[in-house]
Motif scaffolding. Sequence first.
Motif, mmCIF file in Angstrom:
data_model
loop_
_atom_site.group_PDB
_atom_site.id
_atom_site.type_symbol
_atom_site.label_atom_id
_atom_site.label_comp_id
_atom_site.label_asym_id
_atom_site.label_seq_id
_atom_site.Cartn_x
_atom_site.Cartn_y
_atom_site.Cartn_z
ATOM 1 N N GLN A 1 27.834 20.459 71.221
ATOM 2 C CA GLN A 1 29.058 21.015 70.633
ATOM 3 C C GLN A 1 28.945 22.523 70.476
ATOM 4 O OE1 GLN A 1 30.306 19.190 66.923
ATOM 5 N NE2 GLN A 1 30.700 17.286 68.000
ATOM 6 N N GLY A 2 30.020 23.192 70.818
ATOM 7 C CA GLY A 2 30.046 24.644 70.654
ATOM 8 C C GLY A 2 29.478 25.404 71.838
ATOM 9 N N SER A 3 28.957 24.676 72.820
ATOM 10 C CA SER A 3 28.348 25.347 73.973
ATOM 11 C C SER A 3 29.403 26.014 74.855
ATOM 12 C CB SER A 3 27.548 24.337 74.802
ATOM 13 O OG SER A 3 28.407 23.320 75.274
ATOM 14 N N THR B 1 34.262 22.365 76.714
ATOM 15 C CA THR B 1 35.683 22.107 76.993
ATOM 16 C C THR B 1 36.320 23.299 77.716
ATOM 17 O OG1 THR B 1 35.795 20.611 75.121
ATOM 18 C CG2 THR B 1 37.889 21.492 75.915
ATOM 19 N N THR B 2 36.022 24.487 77.251
ATOM 20 C CA THR B 2 36.534 25.693 77.911
ATOM 21 C C THR B 2 36.048 25.743 79.362
ATOM 22 O OG1 THR B 2 36.206 26.788 75.775
ATOM 23 C CG2 THR B 2 36.703 28.202 77.649
ATOM 24 N N THR B 3 34.775 25.442 79.567
ATOM 25 C CA THR B 3 34.199 25.512 80.913
ATOM 26 C C THR B 3 34.799 24.451 81.832
ATOM 27 O OG1 THR B 3 32.160 26.364 79.946
ATOM 28 C CG2 THR B 3 32.006 25.515 82.185
ATOM 29 N N GLY C 1 33.288 35.136 79.550
ATOM 30 C CA GLY C 1 34.405 35.494 78.671
ATOM 31 C C GLY C 1 35.158 34.255 78.254
ATOM 32 N N GLU C 2 36.102 34.440 77.324
ATOM 33 C CA GLU C 2 36.816 33.275 76.804
ATOM 34 C C GLU C 2 37.930 32.787 77.722
ATOM 35 O OE1 GLU C 2 37.204 32.668 72.536
ATOM 36 O OE2 GLU C 2 36.822 34.817 72.310
ATOM 37 N N GLY C 3 38.517 33.669 78.479
ATOM 38 C CA GLY C 3 39.646 33.303 79.342
ATOM 39 C C GLY C 3 39.224 32.345 80.451
#
Length: 305
Positions: free
Chosen positions: A119-121, A124-126, A285-287
């Motif tokens: 978690q937090g790695s 989901t974003t990736t 980056g977050e995007g």
Amino acid sequence: MFDALANGFRQAKNRLAGLTELNEQNIDTALREVRLSLLEADVELGVVKAFLARVKEKALGEVVKLKTKTAEGGTMKVTAGDQFTKICHDELVAFMTAEGPALAFAEKGATGIMMVGLQGSGKTTTTAKLARYLQKEEKKKPLLVAADMQRPAAVEQLQVLGKSLGIPVFNIPGETPLNICIKAREEARAKGHDVIIYDTAGRLAIDEKLMEELGSIKESVHPENILLVVDSMIGQDAVKVSKGFHDKLELTGVVLTKLDGDARGGAALSVKEVTGAPVRFIGVGEGTDKFEEFRAEGMASRVLG
Ligand code: GDP
């Protein structure tokens, strides 16, 4: 990114600047600088030792070559600094180069990519970043599968990301992650998707239950790819986490996230050497567009200038 490593190599090179040839003494002096920078960048200790030993062996080989050449009346045109840098570059590349392509594609039917991680790695974003990458770069038609029922907001997070990218997200509320993954394959067949990306559950630490769940998903959907998402900011733990997951699941690769932050980058050098699973992609980056295929050559050039 990789600043700590770059600084150390720069200092080693400075020490050799102006010297026309490598010898046992100046090689040792330069290696001491490199050793410090590797440790400072959180490179795993065993990897530091292995790297230094290989560079030393090659550099001493160059000394022998130089002696032979001089004895034959020839001269060397490169300086000690350049020679040393070239050796370090080649070894960095050798430590990080992955075998085969970043992703394996199925010959028939949809390609499966299982995303795993703590978690937090940035898992989901990736997952969304990878879907975008495949859509843009490989002209694929991915289906995202929200099978992280562990973190309450993960399903909605993936749905929001999927929507922004125009990529559908599959989920069945109240179902088990395993059943969601199995049913997702039927959905992909029905809707003509050629890639299925499974966002699986994460936990705060590696535990039996998590591994059991991931193991049963792996056995049921037989993904061509299993990618571990690891936060590069956790330093040496990134390597420990990678080893833990690889031992249980046989990863096909690692995605190192948050390399845009002040992570020291040592994991990029250590992961493959320690676990056998190479770094395939990096998050910068977050995007959803802040995602790149990992290239050992590019990383070595960045570090060595
Ligand atoms: P999960 O719990 O592993 O699914 O993690 P998330 O995907 O929710 O990501 C956790 C946080 O890390 C979020 O705030 C993301 O925006 C952020 N994040 C993910 N990847 C990167 C990256 O490469 N760089 C930066 N700066 N932030 C990232």
